[in-house]
Design a protein around this motif. Structure first.
Motif, PDB file in Angstrom:
ATOM      1  N   LEU A 111     -11.052  -6.977  -4.187  1.00  0.00           N
ATOM      2  CA  LEU A 111     -11.067  -6.042  -5.330  1.00  0.00           C
ATOM      3  C   LEU A 111     -10.427  -6.687  -6.557  1.00  0.00           C
ATOM      4  O   LEU A 111     -10.954  -6.582  -7.683  1.00  0.00           O
ATOM      5  CB  LEU A 111     -10.325  -4.750  -4.967  1.00  0.00           C
ATOM      6  N   SER A 112      -9.311  -7.383  -6.355  1.00  0.00           N
ATOM      7  CA  SER A 112      -8.596  -7.982  -7.491  1.00  0.00           C
ATOM      8  C   SER A 112      -9.436  -9.090  -8.140  1.00  0.00           C
ATOM      9  O   SER A 112      -9.501  -9.198  -9.366  1.00  0.00           O
ATOM     10  CB  SER A 112      -7.259  -8.562  -7.043  1.00  0.00           C
ATOM     11  N   GLU A 113     -10.070  -9.902  -7.296  1.00  0.00           N
ATOM     12  CA  GLU A 113     -10.864 -11.010  -7.855  1.00  0.00           C
ATOM     13  C   GLU A 113     -12.133 -10.500  -8.533  1.00  0.00           C
ATOM     14  O   GLU A 113     -12.575 -11.046  -9.547  1.00  0.00           O
ATOM     15  CB  GLU A 113     -11.166 -12.034  -6.756  1.00  0.00           C
ATOM     16  N   ASN A 125      -9.657   3.124   2.783  1.00  0.00           N
ATOM     17  CA  ASN A 125      -9.535   2.230   1.613  1.00  0.00           C
ATOM     18  C   ASN A 125      -8.574   2.770   0.556  1.00  0.00           C
ATOM     19  O   ASN A 125      -8.260   2.060  -0.405  1.00  0.00           O
ATOM     20  CB  ASN A 125     -10.895   2.062   0.911  1.00  0.00           C
ATOM     21  N   MET A 126      -8.146   4.016   0.688  1.00  0.00           N
ATOM     22  CA  MET A 126      -7.460   4.662  -0.432  1.00  0.00           C
ATOM     23  C   MET A 126      -6.190   3.928  -0.871  1.00  0.00           C
ATOM     24  O   MET A 126      -5.963   3.726  -2.060  1.00  0.00           O
ATOM     25  CB  MET A 126      -7.158   6.129  -0.080  1.00  0.00           C
ATOM     26  N   SER A 127      -5.385   3.515   0.105  1.00  0.00           N
ATOM     27  CA  SER A 127      -4.133   2.854  -0.274  1.00  0.00           C
ATOM     28  C   SER A 127      -4.412   1.489  -0.912  1.00  0.00           C
ATOM     29  O   SER A 127      -3.698   1.052  -1.812  1.00  0.00           O
ATOM     30  CB  SER A 127      -3.222   2.699   0.948  1.00  0.00           C
ATOM     31  N   VAL A 128      -5.475   0.819  -0.450  1.00  0.00           N
ATOM     32  CA  VAL A 128      -5.795  -0.509  -0.999  1.00  0.00           C
ATOM     33  C   VAL A 128      -6.331  -0.370  -2.429  1.00  0.00           C
ATOM     34  O   VAL A 128      -6.014  -1.185  -3.301  1.00  0.00           O
ATOM     35  CB  VAL A 128      -6.827  -1.239  -0.103  1.00  0.00           C
ATOM     36  N   ILE A 129      -7.120   0.659  -2.656  1.00  0.00           N
ATOM     37  CA  ILE A 129      -7.636   0.913  -4.012  1.00  0.00           C
ATOM     38  C   ILE A 129      -6.459   1.158  -4.962  1.00  0.00           C
ATOM     39  O   ILE A 129      -6.402   0.605  -6.070  1.00  0.00           O
ATOM     40  CB  ILE A 129      -8.588   2.142  -4.010  1.00  0.00           C
ATOM     41  N   ALA A 130      -5.493   1.956  -4.496  1.00  0.00           N
ATOM     42  CA  ALA A 130      -4.327   2.248  -5.349  1.00  0.00           C
ATOM     43  C   ALA A 130      -3.554   0.960  -5.650  1.00  0.00           C
ATOM     44  O   ALA A 130      -3.113   0.739  -6.787  1.00  0.00           O
ATOM     45  CB  ALA A 130      -3.426   3.275  -4.661  1.00  0.00           C
ATOM     46  N   ASP A 131      -3.407   0.100  -4.641  1.00  0.00           N
ATOM     47  CA  ASP A 131      -2.697  -1.170  -4.862  1.00  0.00           C
ATOM     48  C   ASP A 131      -3.471  -2.078  -5.811  1.00  0.00           C
ATOM     49  O   ASP A 131      -2.879  -2.763  -6.655  1.00  0.00           O
ATOM     50  CB  ASP A 131      -2.484  -1.909  -3.528  1.00  0.00           C
ATOM     51  N   THR A 149      -5.104  -7.158   3.136  1.00  0.00           N
ATOM     52  CA  THR A 149      -4.905  -8.200   2.120  1.00  0.00           C
ATOM     53  C   THR A 149      -6.246  -8.799   1.681  1.00  0.00           C
ATOM     54  O   THR A 149      -6.423  -9.129   0.510  1.00  0.00           O
ATOM     55  CB  THR A 149      -4.011  -9.331   2.657  1.00  0.00           C
ATOM     56  N   THR A 150      -7.186  -8.889   2.612  1.00  0.00           N
ATOM     57  CA  THR A 150      -8.506  -9.430   2.243  1.00  0.00           C
ATOM     58  C   THR A 150      -9.200  -8.487   1.257  1.00  0.00           C
ATOM     59  O   THR A 150      -9.730  -8.926   0.234  1.00  0.00           O
ATOM     60  CB  THR A 150      -9.389  -9.595   3.495  1.00  0.00           C
TER      61      THR A 150
END
Ligand SMILES: [Zn+2]
Length: 257
Positions: free
Chosen positions: A91-93, A115-121, A85-86
Motif C-alpha cells: 500500500l505504501s509503495e 485489512n482495516m488496521s493495515v489500511i489505517a497504518d 508488513t507485506t
C-alpha cells in the motif's frame, strides 16, 4: 484504468484529482459465496461511486488488490493471504508512485475486515511522508450504516462474514456466483461483550480468533435472510455515499475552492 497513460496523466494533473485503490481479499466465505467476494464487492462499489461523478470530477480507479491480510481464514483452505508488513509495504509503495503521478488525493477503499488496521497504518505512514497530499482510507461497508439499520431483518450477529449483508450484495451483483442451496450461517458467539458482535456492531475490544472458532461453514451471520432486493438497496446507498465522499475529497483538495 483501461486507458492509455496520457489520459491518466491528464486526469491526475487536474485540480483536486482523486485516485481510488480498491483493496480486497481472497478468503473463504462459507459454502455459498466465492472466495473473491470481498474483492468483487469493493471493486463494484469503487466503480459505481466513481462512475456516478466522473463527468464532473477527475476521479480514476485502479485495478483491485486481490489479496489481503487473512490469517484468520487459513484453516478452511481456499484462502491466499499476505503478512501485515507485506500488505503495508504494498500500500505504501503504491501510494508513493501514485503521488509521483501527480494525483492530489488517494483513497484506499477497503473491502475486508482483516485489512482495516493495515489500511489505517498505511494512511498514517504515507500521510506522515506526504504532508502536502491527501491519503485516506475507508472500509466500504461503513458507508452503509444507515441503510443497514433500515433494511436488515437479522438481529445483531446476523451481519458478519458472508451473512445477510454480503450475501444480499452478491445476490444483487453476481447471482450466478451464489450457491443458494449451500447457505449455512451461524451466529458469532464472541464471549467478550466488548468484542465485535457484528459488522455493524464493532466493539472496542480487539480480539483475535481464527474463524473456525466461530463457524463450521466459515460463514458467520444470517445469509438465509439475504435477498437481491436488499442487496440493491444496500448497493444504491453505497454508490451514493461514495459519490458524496468523492465530491468532498475533490473539494478539500482543490485550490480553486
Ligand atoms: Zn473478508
Amino acid at each position: 484504468m483501461a486507458k492509455p497513460y496520457p489520459e491518466i496523466v491528464n486526469t491526475a494533473a487536474k485540480d483536486g484529482s482523486v485516485l481510488i485503490v480498491p483493496v480486497g481479499s481472497l478468503e473463504q466465505h462459507g459454502y455459498h459465496l466465492p472466495v473473491a467476494t470481498d474483492t468483487l464487492l469493493v471493486e463494484a462499489v469503487a466503480h459505481a461511486g466513481a462512475e456516478g461523478v466522473h463527468e464532473s470530477l477527475p476521479v480514476l480507479v485502479t485495478p483491485t488488490i486481490w489479496s489481503g491480510r487473512s490469517p484468520h481464514h487459513l484453516p478452511f483452505g481456499g484462502t491466499v493471504s499476505l503478512d501485515t508488513t507485506t500488505l503495508l509495504d504494498v500500500l505504501s509503495e503504491i501510494a508513493e508512485t501514485v503521488f509521483e503521478n501527480d494525483f492530489d488525493a488517494l483513497l484506499f477503499l477497503n473491502g475486508h475486515g482483516g485489512n482495516m488496521s493495515v489500511i489505517a497504518d498505511a494512511v498514517s505512514e504515507v500521510g506522515d511522508d506526504h504532508p502536502d497530499r491527501e491519503v485516506l482510507g475507508l472500509t466500504y461497508f461503513h458507508l452503509a450504516n444507515e441503510v443497514v439499520a433500515e433494511v436488515r431483518e437479522s438481529d445483531v450477529g446476523g451481519i458478519s462474514h458472508g451473512g445477510e449483508f454480503e450475501t444480499s450484495l452478491m445476490l444483487h451483483l453476481h447471482p450466478d456466483l451464489v450457491d443458494e442451496d449451500q447457505v449455512e450461517g451461524t451466529r458469532r458467539d464472541e464471549p467478550y461483550k466488548h468484542g465485535r458482535q457484528d459488522l455493524f456492531a464493532d466493539g472496542p475490544l480487539s480480539v483475535y480468533r481464527t474463524f473456525d472458532e466461530y463457524s463450521h461453514s466459515g460463514a458467520i451471520g444470517a445469509p438465509e435472510l439475504a435477498s437481491a432486493d436488499k442487496g440493491q438497496r444496500f448497493f444504491d446507498r453505497l454508490e451514493r455515499e461514495l459519490g458524496e465522499l468523492l465530491r468532498e475529497i475533490h473539494a478539500q483538495n482543490s485550490e480553486s475552492e
